[in-house]
Design an enzyme around this catalytic site. Structure first.
Site, PDB file in Angstrom:
ATOM      1  N   GLY A   1     -25.426  26.851   4.443  1.00  0.00           N
ATOM      2  CA  GLY A   1     -26.563  27.676   4.869  1.00  0.00           C
ATOM      3  C   GLY A   1     -26.476  29.087   4.298  1.00  0.00           C
ATOM      4  N   ASN A   2     -25.262  29.645   4.297  1.00  0.00           N
ATOM      5  CA  ASN A   2     -25.097  31.010   3.772  1.00  0.00           C
ATOM      6  C   ASN A   2     -25.229  31.040   2.252  1.00  0.00           C
ATOM      7  OD1 ASN A   2     -24.377  32.694   6.218  1.00  0.00           O
ATOM      8  ND2 ASN A   2     -22.942  30.990   6.396  1.00  0.00           N
TER       9      ASN A   2
ATOM     10  N   LYS B   1     -15.167  23.184   7.781  1.00  0.00           N
ATOM     11  CA  LYS B   1     -15.261  22.416   6.527  1.00  0.00           C
ATOM     12  C   LYS B   1     -13.992  21.589   6.326  1.00  0.00           C
ATOM     13  CE  LYS B   1     -18.074  26.008   4.453  1.00  0.00           C
ATOM     14  NZ  LYS B   1     -19.306  25.503   5.088  1.00  0.00           N
TER      15      LYS B   1
ATOM     16  N   LYS C   1     -20.277  28.668  20.236  1.00  0.00           N
ATOM     17  CA  LYS C   1     -20.753  28.931  18.876  1.00  0.00           C
ATOM     18  C   LYS C   1     -21.712  30.120  18.872  1.00  0.00           C
ATOM     19  CE  LYS C   1     -22.875  26.629  14.900  1.00  0.00           C
ATOM     20  NZ  LYS C   1     -21.743  26.526  14.001  1.00  0.00           N
TER      21      LYS C   1
ATOM     22  N   LYS D   1     -22.842  21.476  10.987  1.00  0.00           N
ATOM     23  CA  LYS D   1     -23.384  20.652   9.897  1.00  0.00           C
ATOM     24  C   LYS D   1     -22.288  19.958   9.081  1.00  0.00           C
ATOM     25  CE  LYS D   1     -23.105  22.630   5.478  1.00  0.00           C
ATOM     26  NZ  LYS D   1     -22.060  23.583   5.664  1.00  0.00           N
TER      27      LYS D   1
HETATM   28  P1  ADP Z   1     -21.573  28.006   4.688  1.00  0.00           P
HETATM   29  O1  ADP Z   1     -22.852  28.628   5.021  1.00  0.00           O
HETATM   30  O2  ADP Z   1     -21.476  27.455   3.315  1.00  0.00           O
HETATM   31  O3  ADP Z   1     -21.122  27.038   5.750  1.00  0.00           O
HETATM   32  P2  ADP Z   1     -19.566  29.864   5.677  1.00  0.00           P
HETATM   33  O4  ADP Z   1     -19.733  31.326   5.518  1.00  0.00           O
HETATM   34  O5  ADP Z   1     -19.741  29.271   7.030  1.00  0.00           O
HETATM   35  O6  ADP Z   1     -20.508  29.203   4.604  1.00  0.00           O
HETATM   36  O7  ADP Z   1     -18.115  29.420   5.158  1.00  0.00           O
HETATM   37  C1  ADP Z   1     -17.637  29.737   3.873  1.00  0.00           C
HETATM   38  C2  ADP Z   1     -16.866  31.060   3.908  1.00  0.00           C
HETATM   39  O8  ADP Z   1     -15.631  30.895   4.591  1.00  0.00           O
HETATM   40  C3  ADP Z   1     -16.436  31.592   2.583  1.00  0.00           C
HETATM   41  O9  ADP Z   1     -17.492  32.217   1.907  1.00  0.00           O
HETATM   42  C4  ADP Z   1     -15.316  32.561   2.952  1.00  0.00           C
HETATM   43  O10 ADP Z   1     -15.853  33.838   3.162  1.00  0.00           O
HETATM   44  C5  ADP Z   1     -14.829  32.043   4.320  1.00  0.00           C
HETATM   45  N1  ADP Z   1     -13.423  31.640   4.426  1.00  0.00           N
HETATM   46  C6  ADP Z   1     -12.737  31.667   5.579  1.00  0.00           C
HETATM   47  N2  ADP Z   1     -11.492  31.234   5.433  1.00  0.00           N
HETATM   48  C7  ADP Z   1     -11.352  30.895   4.122  1.00  0.00           C
HETATM   49  C8  ADP Z   1     -10.274  30.377   3.345  1.00  0.00           C
HETATM   50  N3  ADP Z   1      -9.084  30.114   3.887  1.00  0.00           N
HETATM   51  N4  ADP Z   1     -10.484  30.126   2.038  1.00  0.00           N
HETATM   52  C9  ADP Z   1     -11.687  30.380   1.483  1.00  0.00           C
HETATM   53  N5  ADP Z   1     -12.742  30.894   2.165  1.00  0.00           N
HETATM   54  C10 ADP Z   1     -12.596  31.146   3.487  1.00  0.00           C
HETATM   55 MG    MG Z   2     -20.783  27.567   7.839  1.00  0.00          MG
END
Ligand code: ADP
Ligand code: MG
Length: 325
Positions: free
Chosen positions: A20-21, A285, A138, A223
């Protein structure tokens, strides 16, 4: 530890989760033009996958989108009756899926490819007894000051929590996805060669009564967990989670940060337990990748949205693989 196989190259069936981001970055205002531009860029980035002659199912996040829907209703609550959270999720799921569908088709047409793309509004059943309903955790949407937070809590029944000294946020239950409604249709449409967009924002949270009647509930499902569940039920062996970073890292954000190319499910579990992946972003993830591999998946790839094809080919991204037998 060695891993079972590298499995590089295009698979016959693939599930791709788009962050989403990644399609609505924090820094943008979110105008219609910006939304079209970002989803258009996602379409071009995913074109090499859309052009593969395989079964392709795309899921997507909606964090920033549903946050804006909620902000709009908080601001307009004197004039327009607020919607329940399941309807907000349905609104953002439909809006984002529409933009992605159009962007994917435009990316295909630009190279003369007639492949169809459809989006299926997706309900996901959750258990009404899920502990998440008793403990909303959340955070969604924007930060509010204390006075406005109290007013919103009184007027809309929102549960507001202080978020690490940065202000107050709505927190909602995030129950486990238990069943994806009409998943056989997702399967059938994918099998006929049409790209399917489904399960956006984790799916519209619903509860099913024993007599089969369903109703929406106030929740936001993760998601990435919905994507892993969908892939497992459909017997898909390859799942990609595309986001805003090229690889996952240990000691993230510190001077000892180290990006990972490849790890086993046991290593992923250990790093997750040790707290290397932040809750609410990379944590879910990696958790989703672990569940996917435990549920029959063969290869999970976490990579940057702009690097989908190189990540599938193994030149970038982080691949998580089953432990060697
Ligand atoms: P999305 O919208 O794709 O779900 P999120 O912002 O929820 O994106 O999750 C991805 C983000 O998680 C990355 O952009 C990074 O800033 C962060 N992040 C947190 N921990 C880690 C890690 N250990 N390695 C890489 N990225 C990380
Ligand atoms: Mg996310």
């Amino acid at each position: 530890m060695t891993v079972a196989s590298t499995r590089d190259g295009p698979p016959r069936r693939l599930l791709v989760a788009v962050g989403g981001n990644a399609i609505h970055p924090a820094g943008i205002k979110g105008t219609a033009e910006e939304q079209v531009a970002y989803t258009g860029a996602a379409g071009r980035a995913l074109r090499p996958l859309l052009e593969l002659d395989n079964e392709l199912i795309i899921t997507h996040g909606n964090g920033p989108g549903v946050g804006k829907v909620l902000m709009r209703q908080a601001l307009a609550r004197d004039r327009v009756a607020p919607m329940s959270l399941d309807i907000c999720v349905a609104n953002s799921q439909g809006g984002i899926a529409y933009l992605l569908m159009q962007a994917f088709e435009n990316a295909l047409r630009a190279v003369g490819n007639p492949r169809h793309v459809v989006c299926l509004l997706t309900q996901v059943e959750v258990d009404p007894a899920d502990a998440a309903f008793r403990n909303p955790t959340k955070p969604v949407g924007y930060f509010y000051g204390e006075t406005e937070a109290r007013a919103l809590s009184l007027e809309l029944g929102w549960t507001m929590r202080q978020d690490a000294g940065r202000g107050w946020r709505l927190v909602v239950p995030s129950p486990e996805p238990k069943h994806i409604v009409d998943i056989s249709l997702i399967d059938a449409v994918a099998k006929r060669g049409t790209v399917v967009i489904a399960g956006g924002g984790g799916g519209i949270p619903v509860v099913r009564q024993p007599n089969g009647v369903r109703h929406g509930v106030e929740a936001v499902i993760d998601k990435d967990l919905t994507s892993a569940h969908m892939a497992n039920v459909l017997g898909i062996e390859d799942m990609m989670i595309l986001t805003g970073v090229s690889r996952i890292a240990v000691n993230y954000g510190t001077s000892r940060q180290e990006e990972l190319d490849r790890l086993t499910v046991s290593e992923a579990r250990r790093y997750l337990k040790e707290g290397h992946f932040l809750a609410g972003s990379m944590g879910p993830k990696v958790e989703a990748a672990i569940r996917f591999l435990r549920g029959g998946g063969k290869r999970a790839i976490i990579a940057h949205l702009d690097e989908a094809l190189p990540a599938l080919n193994g030149t970038t991204g982080t691949r998580i693989l089953p432990d060697a037998h």
